[in-house]
Design an enzyme around this catalytic site. Structure first.
Site, PDB file in Angstrom:
ATOM      1  N   ASP A   1       2.224  -9.291   8.879  1.00 29.92           N
ATOM      2  CA  ASP A   1       0.777  -9.508   8.741  1.00 29.92           C
ATOM      3  C   ASP A   1       0.564 -11.017   8.613  1.00 29.92           C
ATOM      4  OD1 ASP A   1      -0.277  -6.553   8.181  1.00 29.92           O
ATOM      5  OD2 ASP A   1       1.649  -6.836   7.212  1.00 29.92           O
TER       6      ASP A   1
ATOM      7  N   MET B   1       0.846  -1.202   0.000  1.00 24.29           N
ATOM      8  CA  MET B   1       0.000   0.000   0.000  1.00 24.29           C
ATOM      9  C   MET B   1       0.882   1.254   0.000  1.00 24.29           C
ATOM     10  SD  MET B   1      -3.462  -0.917   1.958  1.00 24.29           S
ATOM     11  CE  MET B   1      -2.945  -0.676   3.639  1.00 24.29           C
TER      12      MET B   1
ATOM     13  N   LEU C   1       6.762   3.152   1.436  1.00 21.45           N
ATOM     14  CA  LEU C   1       7.644   1.992   1.591  1.00 21.45           C
ATOM     15  C   LEU C   1       8.724   2.212   2.646  1.00 21.45           C
ATOM     16  CD1 LEU C   1       8.083   1.058  -2.181  1.00 21.45           C
ATOM     17  CD2 LEU C   1       6.323   0.293  -0.565  1.00 21.45           C
TER      18      LEU C   1
ATOM     19  N   MET D   1       8.574  -2.571  11.714  1.00 12.74           N
ATOM     20  CA  MET D   1       8.380  -1.468  10.763  1.00 12.74           C
ATOM     21  C   MET D   1       6.980  -1.539  10.184  1.00 12.74           C
ATOM     22  SD  MET D   1      11.841  -0.889   8.686  1.00 12.74           S
ATOM     23  CE  MET D   1      13.345  -0.499   9.563  1.00 12.74           C
TER      24      MET D   1
ATOM     25  N   GLU E   1      11.946  -0.318   5.014  1.00 15.72           N
ATOM     26  CA  GLU E   1      12.865  -1.458   4.854  1.00 15.72           C
ATOM     27  C   GLU E   1      12.142  -2.808   4.858  1.00 15.72           C
ATOM     28  OE1 GLU E   1      16.089  -1.808   4.127  1.00 15.72           O
ATOM     29  OE2 GLU E   1      16.351   0.346   3.898  1.00 15.72           O
ATOM     30  N   GLY E   2      11.000  -2.891   5.534  1.00 14.68           N
ATOM     31  CA  GLY E   2      10.223  -4.139   5.520  1.00 14.68           C
ATOM     32  C   GLY E   2       9.789  -4.478   4.096  1.00 14.68           C
ATOM     33  N   HIS E   3       9.220  -3.475   3.396  1.00 11.01           N
ATOM     34  CA  HIS E   3       8.826  -3.685   1.999  1.00 11.01           C
ATOM     35  C   HIS E   3      10.058  -4.019   1.148  1.00 11.01           C
ATOM     36  CE1 HIS E   3       5.571  -0.738   3.327  1.00 11.01           C
ATOM     37  NE2 HIS E   3       4.863  -1.752   2.907  1.00 11.01           N
TER      38      HIS E   3
ATOM     39  N   GLN F   1      -2.776 -12.402   7.431  1.00  9.31           N
ATOM     40  CA  GLN F   1      -2.978 -12.112   6.006  1.00  9.31           C
ATOM     41  C   GLN F   1      -2.230 -13.126   5.142  1.00  9.31           C
ATOM     42  OE1 GLN F   1      -2.829  -8.029   4.129  1.00  9.31           O
ATOM     43  NE2 GLN F   1      -0.728  -8.642   3.748  1.00  9.31           N
TER      44      GLN F   1
ATOM     45  N   GLY G   1       4.780 -10.387   3.830  1.00  5.87           N
ATOM     46  CA  GLY G   1       5.545 -10.276   5.080  1.00  5.87           C
ATOM     47  C   GLY G   1       4.851 -10.991   6.221  1.00  5.87           C
TER      48      GLY G   1
HETATM   49  P1  AMP Z   1       1.475  -2.907   3.504  1.00  2.00           P
HETATM   50  O1  AMP Z   1       2.034  -1.897   2.563  1.00  2.00           O
HETATM   51  O2  AMP Z   1       1.551  -2.504   4.932  1.00  2.00           O
HETATM   52  O3  AMP Z   1       0.120  -3.414   3.084  1.00  2.00           O
HETATM   53  O4  AMP Z   1       2.437  -4.171   3.417  1.00  2.00           O
HETATM   54  C1  AMP Z   1       2.778  -4.755   2.200  1.00  2.00           C
HETATM   55  C2  AMP Z   1       3.553  -6.003   2.469  1.00  2.00           C
HETATM   56  O5  AMP Z   1       4.721  -5.697   3.214  1.00  2.00           O
HETATM   57  C3  AMP Z   1       2.776  -7.043   3.304  1.00  2.00           C
HETATM   58  O6  AMP Z   1       3.046  -8.344   2.806  1.00  2.00           O
HETATM   59  C4  AMP Z   1       3.338  -6.850   4.680  1.00  2.00           C
HETATM   60  O7  AMP Z   1       3.257  -7.994   5.493  1.00  2.00           O
HETATM   61  C5  AMP Z   1       4.786  -6.524   4.360  1.00  2.00           C
HETATM   62  N1  AMP Z   1       5.415  -5.810   5.483  1.00  2.00           N
HETATM   63  C6  AMP Z   1       4.966  -4.682   6.076  1.00  2.00           C
HETATM   64  N2  AMP Z   1       5.775  -4.351   7.111  1.00  2.00           N
HETATM   65  C7  AMP Z   1       6.732  -5.302   7.164  1.00  2.00           C
HETATM   66  C8  AMP Z   1       7.856  -5.542   8.028  1.00  2.00           C
HETATM   67  N3  AMP Z   1       8.140  -4.724   9.047  1.00  2.00           N
HETATM   68  N4  AMP Z   1       8.617  -6.619   7.788  1.00  2.00           N
HETATM   69  C9  AMP Z   1       8.331  -7.464   6.765  1.00  2.00           C
HETATM   70  N5  AMP Z   1       7.300  -7.295   5.924  1.00  2.00           N
HETATM   71  C10 AMP Z   1       6.499  -6.240   6.119  1.00  2.00           C
END
Ligand code: AMP
Length: 283
Positions: free
Chosen positions: A150, A30, A33, A184, A35-37, A153, A147
């Site tokens: 979630d 979403m 972005l 993150m 470091e997780g993304h 999910q 990730g």
């Molecule tokens: P989001 O943009 O929050 O919907 O997340 C997009 C993807 O990034 C999802 O698969 C999340 O699980 C993953 N994600 C978000 N935060 C992290 C994180 N801190 N570490 C690993 N993956 C993450």
């Protein structure tokens, strides 16, 4: 790096890529972005020739009282980070392109979506499974990366892919954390200074729970309710407001009665108006 703004154009590109014999990895996001993304993008490069990152703040996974309007966005920074990480294509569709105004077909997973986040967000996962299906149909990936932050999910997407026979491999990636342990999240941006200082307690209590379980030395005698009470108390004392603490089987997401085998401890808590997720797996 190409930026593709419609489903039709995305499908055309993906068909061409597949016809040329190259594989595709999709990283659904979403945006905003971090470091997780970026770790998911790195994982995507390991799994396929072409990496597509979708950026779409999906309205159907937010209930009317939730934070759709305040969800953080910064497309320019996202583009820069994706370019640095050698993303091939950003898929950036509009809400109108994704959702016909008279849409009447939805994808629902009916079991794993019930507990944890599904309890207080009953329409959330229908939005997630529907958008992920649409992103799969637009980008035609061989692999998609999710990730473990979630966790529910990712489990639901894996179940959906199995149940509906999507020819797509799902890869899950470890949680990336700030130096103080906070998982993150794009939503961390909405924490006040004080809330940001308090929020790492979520991770600390999960670590403490895991230490207590491991100290028990395979006797499986640690009391589940006691562990939950302790997490609840520590988060409340730090200024947070617990939405749920669940101790479940990581595959079925069914509540566990003791800590034998793999166990997921999953937490959702509010700091101010910001809802944060975290989890830990104990083995
Ligand atoms: P989001 O943009 O929050 O919907 O997340 C997009 C993807 O990034 C999802 O698969 C999340 O699980 C993953 N994600 C978000 N935060 C992290 C994180 N801190 N570490 C690993 N993956 C993450």
């Amino acid at each position: 790096m190409k930026i593709v703004k419609t489903i039709e154009e995305m499908q055309r590109y993906s068909c061409e890529i597949r016809r040329s014999g190259k594989s595709i990895a999709l990283v659904p996001t979403m945006g905003f972005l971090h470091e997780g993304h970026l770790s998911l993008i790195d994982e995507a490069h390991k799994n396929a020739d072409i990496v597509i990152v979708s950026i779409f703040v999906n309205p159907t996974q937010f209930a009317p009282n939730e934070d759709l309007d305040s969800y953080p966005r910064d497309l320019e920074k996202d583009f820069k980070l994706c370019k640095e990480r050698k993303v091939d294509i950003i898929f950036l569709p509009s809400v109108e392109n994704i959702y016909p105004s008279d849409i009447s077909t939805w994808v629902t997973e009916e079991k794993l979506s019930q507990g944890l986040c599904g309890t207080t967000r009953p329409t959330h996962f229908r939005g997630v499974t529907t958008i992920v299906t649409k992103l799969f149909n637009a980008t035609l990936p061989d692999v998609a990366i999710f990730g473990k932050k979630d966790f529910q999910q990712a489990a639901i997407i894996q179940r959906m892919v199995r149940d509906l026979n999507f020819p797509i491999k799902i890869v899950t990636a470890a949680i990336v954390r700030e130096e103080d342990g906070l998982a993150m999240s794009s939503r961390n941006k909405n924490l006040s200074c004080e809330e940001r200082k308090q929020a790492p307690v979520i991770q600390q209590t999960l670590q403490e729970a895991r230490s207590a379980i491991y100290a028990d030395n395979e006797k499986c005698s640690v009391n589940i309710d006691l562990i939950k009470d302790n997490i609840n108390l520590r988060i409340s004392q730090s200024g947070g407001n617990v939405d749920y603490i669940e101790i479940v089987d990581p595959i079925t997401l069914e509540p566990k009665l003791n800590f034998s085998g793999e166990t997921l401890i999953a937490v959702a808590a509010y700091y101010g108006k910001t809802r944060l997720l975290d989890n830990i797996v104990c083995n």
